[in-house]
Design a protein around this motif. Structure first.
Motif, PDB file in Angstrom:
ATOM      1  N   ALA A 123      -2.490   6.164  12.370  1.00 40.33           N
ATOM      2  CA  ALA A 123      -1.832   6.793  13.523  1.00 40.33           C
ATOM      3  C   ALA A 123      -1.002   5.816  14.347  1.00 40.33           C
ATOM      4  CB  ALA A 123      -2.864   7.480  14.406  1.00 40.33           C
ATOM      5  N   GLY A 124      -0.379   4.844  13.692  1.00 43.58           N
ATOM      6  CA  GLY A 124       0.515   3.921  14.397  1.00 43.58           C
ATOM      7  C   GLY A 124      -0.178   3.025  15.400  1.00 43.58           C
ATOM      8  N   GLN A 125      -1.439   2.678  15.164  1.00 50.46           N
ATOM      9  CA  GLN A 125      -2.186   1.876  16.138  1.00 50.46           C
ATOM     10  C   GLN A 125      -1.609   0.472  16.322  1.00 50.46           C
ATOM     11  OE1 GLN A 125      -6.369   1.835  15.130  1.00 50.46           O
ATOM     12  NE2 GLN A 125      -6.507   4.058  15.086  1.00 50.46           N
ATOM     13  N   ILE A 126      -0.953  -0.060  15.312  1.00 48.97           N
ATOM     14  CA  ILE A 126      -0.365  -1.396  15.418  1.00 48.97           C
ATOM     15  C   ILE A 126       0.906  -1.374  16.253  1.00 48.97           C
ATOM     16  CG2 ILE A 126       0.687  -3.288  14.103  1.00 48.97           C
ATOM     17  CD1 ILE A 126      -2.296  -3.229  13.774  1.00 48.97           C
ATOM     18  N   GLY A 127       1.602  -0.231  16.240  1.00 51.06           N
ATOM     19  CA  GLY A 127       2.847  -0.115  16.988  1.00 51.06           C
ATOM     20  C   GLY A 127       3.822   0.785  16.259  1.00 51.06           C
ATOM     21  N   PRO A 128       4.992   1.060  16.846  1.00 44.69           N
ATOM     22  CA  PRO A 128       6.010   1.891  16.201  1.00 44.69           C
ATOM     23  C   PRO A 128       6.585   1.193  14.972  1.00 44.69           C
ATOM     24  CG  PRO A 128       6.867   0.913  18.208  1.00 44.69           C
ATOM     25  CD  PRO A 128       5.407   0.589  18.178  1.00 44.69           C
ATOM     26  N   ALA A 129       7.275   1.965  14.142  1.00 42.56           N
ATOM     27  CA  ALA A 129       7.764   1.446  12.863  1.00 42.56           C
ATOM     28  C   ALA A 129       8.648   0.198  12.999  1.00 42.56           C
ATOM     29  CB  ALA A 129       8.501   2.543  12.107  1.00 42.56           C
ATOM     30  N   PRO A 130       9.618   0.140  13.936  1.00 43.36           N
ATOM     31  CA  PRO A 130      10.427  -1.077  14.027  1.00 43.36           C
ATOM     32  C   PRO A 130       9.592  -2.328  14.311  1.00 43.36           C
ATOM     33  CG  PRO A 130      11.474   0.721  15.220  1.00 43.36           C
ATOM     34  CD  PRO A 130      10.107   1.199  14.852  1.00 43.36           C
ATOM     35  N   PRO A 162     -14.006 -13.506   3.850  1.00 36.78           N
ATOM     36  CA  PRO A 162     -13.015 -12.716   3.107  1.00 36.78           C
ATOM     37  C   PRO A 162     -11.624 -12.850   3.709  1.00 36.78           C
ATOM     38  CG  PRO A 162     -14.359 -11.290   4.487  1.00 36.78           C
ATOM     39  CD  PRO A 162     -14.972 -12.650   4.562  1.00 36.78           C
ATOM     40  N   ARG A 163     -10.648 -12.723   2.851  1.00 27.23           N
ATOM     41  CA  ARG A 163      -9.258 -12.687   3.292  1.00 27.23           C
ATOM     42  C   ARG A 163      -8.964 -11.269   3.798  1.00 27.23           C
ATOM     43  NH1 ARG A 163      -4.925 -16.020   1.695  1.00 27.23           N
ATOM     44  NH2 ARG A 163      -6.109 -16.807  -0.089  1.00 27.23           N
ATOM     45  N   VAL A 164      -8.523 -11.163   5.042  1.00 29.06           N
ATOM     46  CA  VAL A 164      -8.372  -9.849   5.675  1.00 29.06           C
ATOM     47  C   VAL A 164      -6.951  -9.327   5.503  1.00 29.06           C
ATOM     48  CG1 VAL A 164      -8.489  -8.561   7.839  1.00 29.06           C
ATOM     49  CG2 VAL A 164     -10.191 -10.334   7.345  1.00 29.06           C
ATOM     50  N   VAL A 165      -6.858  -8.071   5.086  1.00 28.28           N
ATOM     51  CA  VAL A 165      -5.581  -7.360   5.005  1.00 28.28           C
ATOM     52  C   VAL A 165      -5.581  -6.291   6.086  1.00 28.28           C
ATOM     53  CG1 VAL A 165      -4.062  -5.928   3.589  1.00 28.28           C
ATOM     54  CG2 VAL A 165      -5.455  -7.722   2.509  1.00 28.28           C
ATOM     55  N   ARG A 166      -4.778  -6.488   7.121  1.00 22.87           N
ATOM     56  CA  ARG A 166      -4.604  -5.434   8.132  1.00 22.87           C
ATOM     57  C   ARG A 166      -3.553  -4.462   7.615  1.00 22.87           C
ATOM     58  NH1 ARG A 166      -2.676  -8.511  12.923  1.00 22.87           N
ATOM     59  NH2 ARG A 166      -1.915  -9.803  11.218  1.00 22.87           N
ATOM     60  N   TYR A 167      -3.949  -3.205   7.521  1.00 15.41           N
ATOM     61  CA  TYR A 167      -3.168  -2.171   6.832  1.00 15.41           C
ATOM     62  C   TYR A 167      -2.947  -1.032   7.818  1.00 15.41           C
ATOM     63  CZ  TYR A 167      -2.635   1.426   3.040  1.00 15.41           C
ATOM     64  OH  TYR A 167      -2.219   2.440   2.210  1.00 15.41           O
ATOM     65  N   THR A 168      -1.694  -0.757   8.155  1.00 11.53           N
ATOM     66  CA  THR A 168      -1.412   0.304   9.117  1.00 11.53           C
ATOM     67  C   THR A 168      -0.553   1.394   8.489  1.00 11.53           C
ATOM     68  OG1 THR A 168      -0.640   0.774  11.376  1.00 11.53           O
ATOM     69  CG2 THR A 168       0.696  -0.740  10.076  1.00 11.53           C
ATOM     70  N   HIS A 169      -0.737   2.607   8.978  1.00 13.11           N
ATOM     71  CA  HIS A 169       0.125   3.724   8.599  1.00 13.11           C
ATOM     72  C   HIS A 169       0.258   4.653   9.798  1.00 13.11           C
ATOM     73  CE1 HIS A 169      -3.103   6.738   8.219  1.00 13.11           C
ATOM     74  NE2 HIS A 169      -3.827   5.826   7.595  1.00 13.11           N
ATOM     75  N   PHE A 170       0.975   5.782   9.646  1.00 16.98           N
ATOM     76  CA  PHE A 170       1.378   6.576  10.804  1.00 16.98           C
ATOM     77  C   PHE A 170       0.850   8.012  10.795  1.00 16.98           C
ATOM     78  CE2 PHE A 170       4.265   3.054  10.449  1.00 16.98           C
ATOM     79  CZ  PHE A 170       4.401   2.624  11.757  1.00 16.98           C
ATOM     80  N   GLN A 171      -0.063   8.325   9.905  1.00 17.78           N
ATOM     81  CA  GLN A 171      -0.682   9.646   9.927  1.00 17.78           C
ATOM     82  C   GLN A 171      -2.073   9.547  10.555  1.00 17.78           C
ATOM     83  OE1 GLN A 171      -0.559  11.153   5.893  1.00 17.78           O
ATOM     84  NE2 GLN A 171       1.536  11.894   6.104  1.00 17.78           N
ATOM     85  N   PRO A 172      -2.613  10.681  11.020  1.00 20.60           N
ATOM     86  CA  PRO A 172      -3.969  10.656  11.587  1.00 20.60           C
ATOM     87  C   PRO A 172      -4.995  10.123  10.589  1.00 20.60           C
ATOM     88  CG  PRO A 172      -2.881  12.740  12.076  1.00 20.60           C
ATOM     89  CD  PRO A 172      -1.988  12.019  11.109  1.00 20.60           C
ATOM     90  N   GLY A 173      -6.037   9.519  11.112  1.00 21.11           N
ATOM     91  CA  GLY A 173      -7.073   8.940  10.270  1.00 21.11           C
ATOM     92  C   GLY A 173      -8.051   9.985   9.770  1.00 21.11           C
ATOM     93  N   GLU A 230      -0.082  -7.968   7.552  1.00 17.13           N
ATOM     94  CA  GLU A 230      -0.175  -8.080   6.100  1.00 17.13           C
ATOM     95  C   GLU A 230       0.438  -6.885   5.355  1.00 17.13           C
ATOM     96  OE1 GLU A 230      -2.467 -10.754   8.114  1.00 17.13           O
ATOM     97  OE2 GLU A 230      -3.017  -8.612   8.104  1.00 17.13           O
ATOM     98  N   MET A 231       0.127  -5.642   5.802  1.00 22.31           N
ATOM     99  CA  MET A 231       0.518  -4.492   4.998  1.00 22.31           C
ATOM    100  C   MET A 231       0.740  -3.264   5.858  1.00 22.31           C
ATOM    101  SD  MET A 231      -1.289  -3.081   1.527  1.00 22.31           S
ATOM    102  CE  MET A 231      -0.572  -1.726   0.605  1.00 22.31           C
ATOM    103  N   ALA A 232       1.662  -2.408   5.422  1.00 16.69           N
ATOM    104  CA  ALA A 232       1.938  -1.146   6.119  1.00 16.69           C
ATOM    105  C   ALA A 232       2.525  -0.154   5.132  1.00 16.69           C
ATOM    106  CB  ALA A 232       2.910  -1.365   7.276  1.00 16.69           C
ATOM    107  N   VAL A 233       2.297   1.119   5.424  1.00 16.55           N
ATOM    108  CA  VAL A 233       2.970   2.196   4.697  1.00 16.55           C
ATOM    109  C   VAL A 233       3.880   2.870   5.718  1.00 16.55           C
ATOM    110  CG1 VAL A 233       2.714   4.285   3.336  1.00 16.55           C
ATOM    111  CG2 VAL A 233       1.008   2.470   3.160  1.00 16.55           C
ATOM    112  N   VAL A 234       5.194   2.752   5.500  1.00 20.07           N
ATOM    113  CA  VAL A 234       6.190   3.122   6.510  1.00 20.07           C
ATOM    114  C   VAL A 234       7.130   4.185   5.945  1.00 20.07           C
ATOM    115  CG1 VAL A 234       7.959   2.251   8.088  1.00 20.07           C
ATOM    116  CG2 VAL A 234       6.058   0.769   7.408  1.00 20.07           C
ATOM    117  N   HIS A 235       7.505   5.134   6.783  1.00 19.34           N
ATOM    118  CA  HIS A 235       8.422   6.192   6.389  1.00 19.34           C
ATOM    119  C   HIS A 235       9.847   5.654   6.293  1.00 19.34           C
ATOM    120  CE1 HIS A 235       7.768   6.035  10.725  1.00 19.34           C
ATOM    121  NE2 HIS A 235       9.032   6.362  10.864  1.00 19.34           N
ATOM    122  N   ASP A 236      10.685   6.388   5.562  1.00 18.08           N
ATOM    123  CA  ASP A 236      12.029   5.912   5.262  1.00 18.08           C
ATOM    124  C   ASP A 236      12.863   5.612   6.499  1.00 18.08           C
ATOM    125  OD1 ASP A 236      11.936   8.652   5.772  1.00 18.08           O
ATOM    126  OD2 ASP A 236      12.701   9.224   3.811  1.00 18.08           O
ATOM    127  N   GLY A 237      12.818   6.492   7.503  1.00 21.13           N
ATOM    128  CA  GLY A 237      13.611   6.258   8.713  1.00 21.13           C
ATOM    129  C   GLY A 237      13.198   4.997   9.448  1.00 21.13           C
TER     130      GLY A 237
END
Length: 342
Positions: A73-80, A30-41, A92-99
């Motif tokens: 919970a930001g496991q990949i790293g901080p937003a920048p 399968p083609r893997v999509v690593r998807y990160t976000h910043f809220q608790p899991g 591949e993918m992230a859901v990031v806050h405006d700041g």
């Protein structure tokens, strides 16, 4: 055993088949999509509930040809760092806050213009309409990041540990944490408080230690980080309609087949609806939710909110026009007027 020419041919064919097997396995992987976000899991967190919906939908639509690995919970790293990885195509993918977006794509700061949207319905008309599409194309062209859609980060309110805030004058002397984005520094300064830029992960400790007196966030984030433990007062002034952006590496998206691209877009739509619905419900029920957590809640009247608008909006607008140009500000205000009239 005598090895005949026929046996040699069979052995050669078998060897060739064995050599070919790894490539067959790779083709079926399968083609893997690593998807990160910043809220608790957790399922009570809109970002994570939406991420799980995206995963289920995409994997189902593609019959398992695509697999989504979620890193909450930001496991990949901080937003920048996440934004840079998206830009380079190493994530591949992230859901990031405006700041967190503005350091890579400055025009996104335009959404920090305070007191522009009266409610979620108007915001969604603007975000899902021509203005949102134009910004998405500009981000793709300038930053190599594909903006798939917007969801809520919650309507932002001021909290603090010192006193109720009912007028802009009540802000004077307070040290207020803001996310590391200059536009939020300007917003807090315009209201007479002292801004302090602190990363999200460091905010609970900063409040607990008294490094700052208060902060500004939506209900979702106040609950996610249990900020109510260190904040007695909240003022529901709704100064900024904060956003999360669904972002994908443009390099990765362009490598997908047409069916895979369509599946990504459909999965994003489903995730976005869940995300928006959960956050909107929390915003609509802010008063009872936060009172239950022990906070005193100040719900402002329209004239009281306008007093904040009169101080904050001109100062922030002037700063934004100098920073990103008047064009984006004018386009946003024009789209908002059309959405409100419609």
């Amino acid at each position: 055993m005598t090895i005949t020419r026929r046996n040699l041919g069979l052995l050669g064919a078998a060897g060739a088949a064995m050599l070919a097997m790894p490539s067959v396995v790779r083709a079926q992987a399968p083609r893997v999509v690593r998807y990160t976000h910043f809220q608790p899991g957790r399922l009570d967190q809109p970002k994570h509930a939406a991420a799980l919906a995206f995963k289920s939908t995409l994997e189902g639509l593609t019959g398992g040809r695509m697999r989504v690995d979620i890193f909450p919970a930001g496991q990949i790293g901080p937003a920048p760092q996440v934004m840079e990885q998206l830009r380079l195509g190493s994530l591949e993918m992230a859901v990031v806050h405006d700041g967190g977006i503005s350091g890579t794509y400055a025009p996104y700061q335009v959404f920090s213009l305070p007191f522009i949207w009266e409610n979620q319905a108007i915001a969604w008309k603007v975000l899902d309409g021509a203005f949102g599409a134009e910004m998405a194309e500009d981000m793709r062209r300038r930053a190599n990041i594909r903006l798939l859609g917007h969801a809520d980060n919650g309507v932002r309110h001021f909290t603090n540990s010192k006193r109720p805030i009912v007028t802009p004058d009540d802000m004077r002397g307070l040290k207020i944490r803001v996310q590391p984005a200059p536009v939020f520094v300007k917003l807090v300064e315009s209201l007479g408080a002292s801004p302090s830029a602190i990363d999200w992960g460091e905010l609970p400790a900063a409040l607990a230690q008294g490094t700052v007196d208060g902060q500004e966030n939506g209900v979702t984030n106040i609950l996610a980080a249990s900020l109510y433990q260190h904040q007695k007062h909240i003022t529901l002034n709704g100064h900024v309609y904060s956003l999360h952006a669904y972002l994908m590496s443009d390099r990765f998206f362009n490598r997908l087949g047409n069916e895979e691209k369509a599946a990504v877009l459909q999965a994003t739509e489903i995730a976005k609806v869940i995300h928006r619905g959960m956050t909107t419900a929390q915003d609509a029920n802010a008063e009872p939710i936060l009172k239950e957590k022990g906070m005193t809640v100040q719900r402002l009247t329209a004239p009281q909110i306008d007093a904040f608008r009169q101080k904050a909006q001109p100062a922030v607008r002037s700063w934004l026009e100098a920073e990103i140009g008047r064009e984006w500000v004018e386009k946003l205000l024009s789209a908002t007027r059309a959405a409100t009239a419609g």
